[in-house]
Design a protein around this motif. Structure first.
Motif, PDB file in Angstrom:
ATOM      1  N   VAL A 182      36.129  42.094  34.118  1.00  0.00           N
ATOM      2  CA  VAL A 182      37.296  42.966  34.149  1.00  0.00           C
ATOM      3  C   VAL A 182      38.558  42.157  33.848  1.00  0.00           C
ATOM      4  N   ALA A 183      39.334  42.622  32.859  1.00  0.00           N
ATOM      5  CA  ALA A 183      40.642  42.020  32.595  1.00  0.00           C
ATOM      6  C   ALA A 183      41.693  43.007  33.077  1.00  0.00           C
ATOM      7  N   ILE A 184      42.449  42.614  34.102  1.00  0.00           N
ATOM      8  CA  ILE A 184      43.543  43.468  34.559  1.00  0.00           C
ATOM      9  C   ILE A 184      44.769  43.075  33.738  1.00  0.00           C
ATOM     10  N   THR A 185      45.176  43.963  32.837  1.00  0.00           N
ATOM     11  CA  THR A 185      46.240  43.611  31.884  1.00  0.00           C
ATOM     12  C   THR A 185      47.605  44.136  32.331  1.00  0.00           C
ATOM     13  N   LYS A 186      48.599  43.807  31.516  1.00  0.00           N
ATOM     14  CA  LYS A 186      49.991  44.214  31.748  1.00  0.00           C
ATOM     15  C   LYS A 186      50.490  43.722  33.109  1.00  0.00           C
ATOM     16  N   MET A 187      50.041  42.509  33.499  1.00  0.00           N
ATOM     17  CA  MET A 187      50.450  41.941  34.772  1.00  0.00           C
ATOM     18  C   MET A 187      51.947  41.624  34.792  1.00  0.00           C
ATOM     19  N   ASP A 188      52.561  41.557  33.587  1.00  0.00           N
ATOM     20  CA  ASP A 188      54.008  41.284  33.544  1.00  0.00           C
ATOM     21  C   ASP A 188      54.831  42.499  33.940  1.00  0.00           C
ATOM     22  N   LYS A 189      54.189  43.659  33.971  1.00  0.00           N
ATOM     23  CA  LYS A 189      54.950  44.883  34.228  1.00  0.00           C
ATOM     24  C   LYS A 189      55.204  45.065  35.722  1.00  0.00           C
ATOM     25  N   PRO A 190      56.379  45.625  36.061  1.00  0.00           N
ATOM     26  CA  PRO A 190      56.636  45.903  37.473  1.00  0.00           C
ATOM     27  C   PRO A 190      55.697  47.014  37.947  1.00  0.00           C
ATOM     28  N   GLY A 191      55.405  47.004  39.215  1.00  0.00           N
ATOM     29  CA  GLY A 191      54.564  48.066  39.777  1.00  0.00           C
ATOM     30  C   GLY A 191      53.084  47.794  39.574  1.00  0.00           C
ATOM     31  N   THR A 215      31.111  40.364  39.896  1.00  0.00           N
ATOM     32  CA  THR A 215      31.966  40.700  38.764  1.00  0.00           C
ATOM     33  C   THR A 215      33.210  39.820  38.778  1.00  0.00           C
ATOM     34  N   PHE A 216      33.525  39.255  37.592  1.00  0.00           N
ATOM     35  CA  PHE A 216      34.738  38.443  37.496  1.00  0.00           C
ATOM     36  C   PHE A 216      35.914  39.331  37.120  1.00  0.00           C
ATOM     37  N   PHE A 217      37.019  39.158  37.855  1.00  0.00           N
ATOM     38  CA  PHE A 217      38.262  39.867  37.558  1.00  0.00           C
ATOM     39  C   PHE A 217      39.283  38.831  37.122  1.00  0.00           C
ATOM     40  N   VAL A 218      39.933  39.051  35.990  1.00  0.00           N
ATOM     41  CA  VAL A 218      40.941  38.101  35.532  1.00  0.00           C
ATOM     42  C   VAL A 218      42.237  38.854  35.232  1.00  0.00           C
ATOM     43  N   PRO A 219      43.313  38.543  35.987  1.00  0.00           N
ATOM     44  CA  PRO A 219      44.597  39.174  35.674  1.00  0.00           C
ATOM     45  C   PRO A 219      45.235  38.495  34.466  1.00  0.00           C
ATOM     46  N   VAL A 220      45.702  39.306  33.507  1.00  0.00           N
ATOM     47  CA  VAL A 220      46.302  38.738  32.299  1.00  0.00           C
ATOM     48  C   VAL A 220      47.527  39.538  31.871  1.00  0.00           C
ATOM     49  N   MET A 223      51.265  40.349  26.722  1.00  0.00           N
ATOM     50  CA  MET A 223      52.640  40.208  26.294  1.00  0.00           C
ATOM     51  C   MET A 223      53.088  38.751  26.422  1.00  0.00           C
ATOM     52  N   THR A 224      52.906  38.155  27.616  1.00  0.00           N
ATOM     53  CA  THR A 224      53.371  36.787  27.848  1.00  0.00           C
ATOM     54  C   THR A 224      52.270  35.768  27.575  1.00  0.00           C
ATOM     55  N   GLY A 225      51.036  36.209  27.537  1.00  0.00           N
ATOM     56  CA  GLY A 225      49.927  35.273  27.332  1.00  0.00           C
ATOM     57  C   GLY A 225      49.390  34.716  28.638  1.00  0.00           C
ATOM     58  N   ALA A 226      50.009  35.065  29.756  1.00  0.00           N
ATOM     59  CA  ALA A 226      49.568  34.538  31.051  1.00  0.00           C
ATOM     60  C   ALA A 226      48.139  35.009  31.340  1.00  0.00           C
ATOM     61  N   GLY A 227      47.324  34.078  31.825  1.00  0.00           N
ATOM     62  CA  GLY A 227      45.969  34.430  32.244  1.00  0.00           C
ATOM     63  C   GLY A 227      44.947  34.422  31.119  1.00  0.00           C
ATOM     64  N   ILE A 228      45.421  34.352  29.871  1.00  0.00           N
ATOM     65  CA  ILE A 228      44.463  34.440  28.762  1.00  0.00           C
ATOM     66  C   ILE A 228      43.522  33.233  28.709  1.00  0.00           C
TER      67      ILE A 228
END
Ligand code: GDP
Length: 578
Positions: A182-191, A215-220, A223-228
């Motif tokens: 699982v890639a949890i995306t848009k981590m740069d967004k508020p909320g 299951t592996f979860f990776v926050p990414v 937009m900023t490239g963080a977590g990639i």
């Protein structure tokens, strides 16, 4: 049949009888398949040996899982990844980000377009991404027997959470038995709320490893490239987790991911090599096409001399464009390649002929059983891409009932060609084009042959149109509507006109040329068309309630005073298929 009979010295009639006892209807010039021939020959103590050309004998791979496990030459290989998730959750952006992050400056220009698949190096390891995100493409490939994905990356937007297509993606991945990261995306967004997403996904048996699950979860953030880098690392490690292996030391086997014709380059086929190594000058076969590898590039346009397992390559040199999902084989020489293609087109022709011969034999069979044959609408379907081909074909083949059905006599990717029209003429088919149209030759042939071509760009429109066609084949329902009644008060016999009943219209109306039913004491005496209708001396079309008229009912002379003429209309109502 005839040849088998001769070979084993059995009369044809007896063979036919024997087959009928076995539940097989056969005629003297029928082709028997290997199983049937073997079965019937064994009844007379004969063995059947298959001496026909066997593709397997000359084609490379693929190896079974057991064979791979025992193969001493098998080496770890990179996982192949498909990205899935709800619309707008960031699948495309993530793919783009990964692709660009992996390109050294100066190379970037060449690979910003869609490439079918690309490989990303992660330290000593690598990950291969299929460039068509979404579960529809994934399952379409699987339906064609081309399961190439090892890992699904499920993209969930941190600010949106689990949505309908997130759940669909999980089902598709699970149905294929493919593990999910699982890639949890848009981590740069508020909320953003990754913990809530982890919580919700436990409902679908996706439990984070830190909670004891697998299951592996990776926050990414794409937009900023963080977590990639984390995500790539996690994916690369799946090679070990899933023990992905392949032997690079044998002739290559792979799957066509995409193919197209490019100006100046000819056919460009993107192949994902799954086993073995593909080298320049290899002879290859895919679908109905063959050729010799003239040149090979990776997704960045770099020339390659050879490519091993889990490598997507663009191959130049095939004589045509195979379909996405087609198996890609290496053969020893041009002769073998041609034999494979010839045997495939023979097989395809035999299948087509068997399909075309079906309606007549089926009709004969049903007629002999005293049953009415089903009405059949033959269809030819052409689409722009193979994904929609499968989707439309499956939907259309489900339309029908016990009176009417659809028969797909040909379905393929590409423009509507003259040969499609020839086939349509030969089999009374309608040609459907989905995002494709006829070329000039096909158009002319269709005009000449009176072949109907229908073009669409929305799947539901195709389905509706075919339902309409089938509804037209249903025998219409007849509905009777009573228009009125007239009571006979006097009977006249008029020369040249015949018997005319002087009537009073008690209700409704009487019309000329509709049906009349003569009733006497509640019993039906006669039914026929109302041929004469008069008011005084004039012919009229209609007489309404409360008026007198003279009328005659076709074929009935013995009408009597006191008879009631029931006037009715029969309408044919078109039935609708649902
Ligand atoms: P897809 O439909 O899943 O392929 O989604 P897209 O990749 O087209 O992304 C949908 C929208 O979300 C676009 O407007 C992107 O710019 C935006 N988006 C995607 N990833 C991120 C991210 O990590 N952060 C932010 N802020 N926006 C993103």
């Amino acid at each position: 049949m005839g040849e088998l009979g001769k070979a084993i010295g059995v009369k044809l009639n007896e063979l036919i009888r024997k087959l009928m006892q076995m539940g097989v209807m056969a005629t003297s010039n029928q082709q028997l398949d290997l199983d049937t021939a073997t079965l019937i020959a064994s009844e007379y103590d004969y063995d059947v040996k298959n001496v026909a050309f066997q593709e397997d004998a000359v084609l490379s791979g693929p190896a079974t899982e057991e064979a791979k496990a025992e193969d001493p030459d098998a080496e770890p290989r990179a996982p192949v990844v498909t990205i899935m998730g709800h619309v707008d959750h960031g699948k495309t952006t993530l793919l783009d980000r990964i692709r660009k992050a992996n390109v050294a400056s100066g190379e970037a220009g060449g690979i910003t377009q869609h490439v079918g698949a690309y490989r990303v190096e992660v330290g000593e390891r690598a990950v291969v991404f299929l460039d068509t995100p979404g579960h529809a493409a994934f399952t379409a490939m699987r339906a064609r027997g081309a399961s190439v994905t090892d890992v699904v990356v499920l993209v969930v937007a941190a600010d949106d959470g689990i949505m309908p297509q997130t759940v669909e993606s999980i089902s598709h991945a699970k149905a294929a038995g493919v593990p999910i990261v699982v890639a949890i995306t848009k981590m740069d967004k508020p909320g953003n709320d990754p913990e809530r997403i982890k919580q919700e996904l436990t409902k679908y048996e996706l439990v984070p490893d830190e909670w004891g699950g697998d299951t592996f979860f990776v926050p990414v953030s794409a937009m900023t490239g963080a977590g990639i880098p984390d995500l790539l690392e996690t994916l690369a490690l799946q090679s070990d987790v899933l023990e992905l292996k392949a032997n690079p030391k044998k002739p290559a086997f792979g799957r066509v991911v995409e193919s197209r014709i490019e100006k100046g380059r000819g056919t460009v086929v993107t192949v994902l090599i799954q086993e073995g190594t593909l080298s320049r000058s290899d002879f290859v076969v895919a679908g109905q096409n063959f050729g010799r590898v003239r040149s090979m590039h990776d997704s960045r346009g770099k020339q390659l001399k050879s490519a091993g397992p889990s490598t997507p390559v663009e191959v130049l040199g095939l004589d045509g464009v195979p379909s996405a999902g087609d198996a890609f084989y290496v053969v020893a020489n041009e002769k073998d390649a041609k034999r494979v293609i010839a045997s495939r087109s023979d097989k395809a022709r035999a299948e087509r002929e068997a399909e075309q011969n079906k309606p007549t034999s089926m009709a004969d069979l049903l007629a002999s059983m005293g049953k009415k044959e089903k009405e059949v609408q033959n269809l030819i379907l052409k689409t722009d891409v193979s994904g929609s081909l499968e989707a439309i074909r499956t939907s259309l083949e489900q339309i029908g009932n016990d009176e009417v059905e659809v028969r797909m006599i040909h379905a393929a990717v590409g423009n509507i060609s003259e040969s499609d029209i020839t086939l349509a003429t030969a089999s009374d088919a309608i040609v459907l084009g989905f995002n494709v149209g006829p070329d000039a030759m096909a158009k002319r042939a269709a005009d000449q042959g009176g072949v109907s071509i229908r073009q669409f760009s929305v799947i539901y429109d195709v389905i509706d149109a075919v339902k309409e066609m089938l509804s037209g084949l249903l025998t219409p329902e007849t509905v009777e509507t009573v228009l009125g009644h007239a009571e006979v008060r006097a009977v006249f016999h008029i020369q040249r006109v015949g018997t005319v009943a002087g009537c009073y219209v008690t209700d409704g109306k009487v019309q000329r040329n509709v049906q009349g039913r003569v009733m006497r004491g509640g019993k039906k005496m006669h039914e026929g068309k109302i041929t004469t209708l008069k008011r005084f001396k004039d012919d009229v079309r209609e007489v309404t309630h409360g008026f007198e008229c003279g009328l005659s009912v076709d074929g009935y002379k013995t009408i009597e005073v006191g008879d009631i003429v029931e006037v009715f209309e029969i309408k044919e109502v078109r039935r609708q298929i649902d």
